[in-house]
Design a protein around this motif. Sequence first.
Motif, PDB file in Angstrom:
ATOM      1  N   THR A   2       0.865  -1.251  -0.042  1.00  0.00           N
ATOM      2  CA  THR A   2      -0.007   0.043   0.168  1.00  0.00           C
ATOM      3  C   THR A   2       0.831   1.479  -0.121  1.00  0.00           C
ATOM      4  OG1 THR A   2      -1.700  -1.201   1.365  1.00  0.00           O
ATOM      5  CG2 THR A   2      -1.915   1.220   1.206  1.00  0.00           C
ATOM      6  N   GLU A  31     -12.238  17.237   4.613  1.00  0.00           N
ATOM      7  CA  GLU A  31     -12.478  15.799   3.984  1.00  0.00           C
ATOM      8  C   GLU A  31     -11.865  14.679   4.981  1.00  0.00           C
ATOM      9  OE1 GLU A  31     -14.167  12.938   1.670  1.00  0.00           O
ATOM     10  OE2 GLU A  31     -14.509  14.929   1.430  1.00  0.00           O
ATOM     11  N   ARG A  32     -10.618  14.997   5.226  1.00  0.00           N
ATOM     12  CA  ARG A  32      -9.821  13.834   5.866  1.00  0.00           C
ATOM     13  C   ARG A  32     -10.480  13.858   7.310  1.00  0.00           C
ATOM     14  NH1 ARG A  32      -8.494  11.278   2.018  1.00  0.00           N
ATOM     15  NH2 ARG A  32      -6.889  11.992   0.741  1.00  0.00           N
ATOM     16  N   ASN A  37     -14.427   9.036   9.567  1.00  0.00           N
ATOM     17  CA  ASN A  37     -13.382   8.805   8.706  1.00  0.00           C
ATOM     18  C   ASN A  37     -12.004   7.850   9.412  1.00  0.00           C
ATOM     19  OD1 ASN A  37     -14.455   9.574   6.449  1.00  0.00           O
ATOM     20  ND2 ASN A  37     -12.814  11.305   6.329  1.00  0.00           N
ATOM     21  N   VAL A  86      -3.167   8.186   5.198  1.00  0.00           N
ATOM     22  CA  VAL A  86      -4.212   7.543   4.522  1.00  0.00           C
ATOM     23  C   VAL A  86      -3.927   6.971   3.314  1.00  0.00           C
ATOM     24  CG1 VAL A  86      -5.035   9.652   3.220  1.00  0.00           C
ATOM     25  CG2 VAL A  86      -6.775   8.187   3.836  1.00  0.00           C
ATOM     26  N   SER A  87      -4.446   5.784   2.943  1.00  0.00           N
ATOM     27  CA  SER A  87      -4.059   4.923   1.639  1.00  0.00           C
ATOM     28  C   SER A  87      -4.362   6.011   0.620  1.00  0.00           C
ATOM     29  CB  SER A  87      -5.053   4.025   1.816  1.00  0.00           C
ATOM     30  OG  SER A  87      -4.814   3.242   0.314  1.00  0.00           O
ATOM     31  N   ASP A  89      -5.282   4.933  -2.240  1.00  0.00           N
ATOM     32  CA  ASP A  89      -6.356   4.790  -2.752  1.00  0.00           C
ATOM     33  C   ASP A  89      -7.620   5.536  -2.511  1.00  0.00           C
ATOM     34  OD1 ASP A  89      -5.004   2.572  -3.971  1.00  0.00           O
ATOM     35  OD2 ASP A  89      -5.911   1.095  -2.385  1.00  0.00           O
ATOM     36  N   ASP A  90      -7.486   6.249  -1.153  1.00  0.00           N
ATOM     37  CA  ASP A  90      -8.500   7.107  -0.684  1.00  0.00           C
ATOM     38  C   ASP A  90      -8.203   8.531  -1.209  1.00  0.00           C
ATOM     39  OD1 ASP A  90      -9.801   5.075   0.439  1.00  0.00           O
ATOM     40  OD2 ASP A  90      -8.769   5.381   2.389  1.00  0.00           O
ATOM     41  N   SER A  91      -7.489   8.672  -2.280  1.00  0.00           N
ATOM     42  CA  SER A  91      -7.339  10.110  -2.761  1.00  0.00           C
ATOM     43  C   SER A  91      -8.550  10.873  -3.153  1.00  0.00           C
ATOM     44  CB  SER A  91      -6.243   9.855  -3.999  1.00  0.00           C
ATOM     45  OG  SER A  91      -5.662  11.366  -4.270  1.00  0.00           O
TER      46      SER A  91
END
Length: 171
Positions: A2, A31-32, A37, A86-87, A89-91
């Motif tokens: 990851t 957002e984060r 979350n 954060v990963s 992939d969670d962009s």
Amino acid sequence: MTKWLNVGKIVNTHGIRGEVRVISRTDFPEERYKLGNTLFVEQGDGDMVPVTIAAHRVHKQFDLLQFEGHSNINDVEKYKGHLLKVSADDSVEMEEGEFFYRDIIGCTVITDDGKELGKVKEILSPGANDVWVIKQKDFGPDLLIPYIPPVVKSVDVENKQVIIHLMEGLI
């Protein structure tokens, strides 16, 4: 394996109710840090500990976070000095003409008449528009280029190239 993106650094605890002080490194704190979350605390040995946002507020220049199941200062003391991640992939999805700082930093800057100036080394956000700091190719002082339409003509993230128009007095 990851790929992780830095969201911020936990620099201290705040009060006795389990809040942590975070210096944010994200373009999207709203957002984060949404309630519910999941972020990950990077431990010294590379382990990633998941934490879920239970509360968020801003205090001075810090984001104050509280995590679910961590209602006491003793629960979060161990996270001091660690990064929140954060990963990749969670962009966050960007709109046309918007870019992540990580996509711009390292791009080669070329004038619209073909002269290579150098590479973007950092981005400043002083107010109305961002300013790109260019480390010159020929070892001169850093150039400051405003990110505005009359100056930045095109950005090619895939080829790491930016075309700019040098306005009189810019250099």
